[in-house]
Design a protein around this motif. Structure first.
Motif, PDB file in Angstrom:
ATOM      1  N   ALA A 230       0.836  -1.203   0.000  1.00  0.00           N
ATOM      2  CA  ALA A 230       0.000   0.000   0.000  1.00  0.00           C
ATOM      3  C   ALA A 230       0.871   1.255   0.000  1.00  0.00           C
ATOM      4  N   ILE A 231       1.925   1.240   0.784  1.00  0.00           N
ATOM      5  CA  ILE A 231       2.835   2.387   0.828  1.00  0.00           C
ATOM      6  C   ILE A 231       3.488   2.591  -0.534  1.00  0.00           C
ATOM      7  N   ASP A 232       3.892   1.497  -1.173  1.00  0.00           N
ATOM      8  CA  ASP A 232       4.488   1.598  -2.512  1.00  0.00           C
ATOM      9  C   ASP A 232       3.493   2.183  -3.514  1.00  0.00           C
ATOM     10  N   ARG A 233       2.228   1.794  -3.419  1.00  0.00           N
ATOM     11  CA  ARG A 233       1.208   2.349  -4.331  1.00  0.00           C
ATOM     12  C   ARG A 233       1.022   3.841  -4.100  1.00  0.00           C
ATOM     13  N   ILE A 234       1.019   4.264  -2.829  1.00  0.00           N
ATOM     14  CA  ILE A 234       0.874   5.690  -2.512  1.00  0.00           C
ATOM     15  C   ILE A 234       2.050   6.475  -3.073  1.00  0.00           C
ATOM     16  N   ARG A 235       3.257   5.944  -2.892  1.00  0.00           N
ATOM     17  CA  ARG A 235       4.439   6.621  -3.436  1.00  0.00           C
ATOM     18  C   ARG A 235       4.357   6.732  -4.950  1.00  0.00           C
ATOM     19  N   ALA A 236       3.911   5.681  -5.604  1.00  0.00           N
ATOM     20  CA  ALA A 236       3.790   5.704  -7.062  1.00  0.00           C
ATOM     21  C   ALA A 236       2.764   6.751  -7.496  1.00  0.00           C
TER      22      ALA A 236
ATOM     23  N   ARG B  68       1.883   9.440  -5.842  1.00  0.00           N
ATOM     24  CA  ARG B  68       2.449  10.768  -5.579  1.00  0.00           C
ATOM     25  C   ARG B  68       3.433  11.163  -6.677  1.00  0.00           C
ATOM     26  N   SER B  69       4.284  10.238  -7.085  1.00  0.00           N
ATOM     27  CA  SER B  69       5.270  10.585  -8.114  1.00  0.00           C
ATOM     28  C   SER B  69       4.586  10.862  -9.437  1.00  0.00           C
ATOM     29  N   THR B  70       3.509  10.162  -9.732  1.00  0.00           N
ATOM     30  CA  THR B  70       2.759  10.430 -10.957  1.00  0.00           C
ATOM     31  C   THR B  70       2.090  11.789 -10.884  1.00  0.00           C
ATOM     32  N   ALA B  71       1.538  12.124  -9.724  1.00  0.00           N
ATOM     33  CA  ALA B  71       0.873  13.422  -9.551  1.00  0.00           C
ATOM     34  C   ALA B  71       1.887  14.560  -9.713  1.00  0.00           C
ATOM     35  N   ILE B  72       3.083  14.376  -9.217  1.00  0.00           N
ATOM     36  CA  ILE B  72       4.116  15.393  -9.331  1.00  0.00           C
ATOM     37  C   ILE B  72       4.522  15.566 -10.794  1.00  0.00           C
ATOM     38  N   ASP B  73       4.652  14.435 -11.506  1.00  0.00           N
ATOM     39  CA  ASP B  73       5.055  14.486 -12.910  1.00  0.00           C
ATOM     40  C   ASP B  73       4.010  15.190 -13.776  1.00  0.00           C
ATOM     41  N   THR B  74       2.722  15.047 -13.454  1.00  0.00           N
ATOM     42  CA  THR B  74       1.681  15.668 -14.272  1.00  0.00           C
ATOM     43  C   THR B  74       1.562  17.162 -14.029  1.00  0.00           C
ATOM     44  N   LYS B  75       2.122  17.663 -12.936  1.00  0.00           N
ATOM     45  CA  LYS B  75       2.049  19.099 -12.622  1.00  0.00           C
ATOM     46  C   LYS B  75       3.068  19.897 -13.391  1.00  0.00           C
ATOM     47  N   LYS B  76       4.007  19.228 -14.045  1.00  0.00           N
ATOM     48  CA  LYS B  76       5.072  19.948 -14.761  1.00  0.00           C
ATOM     49  C   LYS B  76       4.564  20.566 -16.035  1.00  0.00           C
TER      50      LYS B  76
END
Length: 65
Positions: A49-55, A57-65
């Motif tokens: 579950a923690i790994d899914r949350i991290r994934a 979050r990283s996707t959300a950060i990448d889409t904000k660029k």
């Protein structure tokens, strides 16, 4: 091993409120963290579950660029 750390006033106050020297309070926090890490290794669902949350979050950060 010996290390030096800077702790916040809140940590000092919390240690005092518990009637502990700051060093003992910090050591207890480290012990709790180590036990928590050991328990999480025993719970693959939680780790997954923690790994899914991290994934996510990283996707959300990448889409904000």
């Amino acid at each position: 091993m010996q290390i030096s750390v800077t702790v916040s006033d809140a940590i000092v106050r919390e240690a005092g409120a518990r009637g502990l020297p700051v060093v003992d309070f910090i050591e207890s926090l480290i012990d709790k963290g180590m036990l928590g890490a050991a328990e999480s290794r025993e719970k693959p669902v939680l780790t997954s579950a923690i790994d899914r949350i991290r994934a996510l979050r990283s996707t959300a950060i990448d889409t904000k660029k």
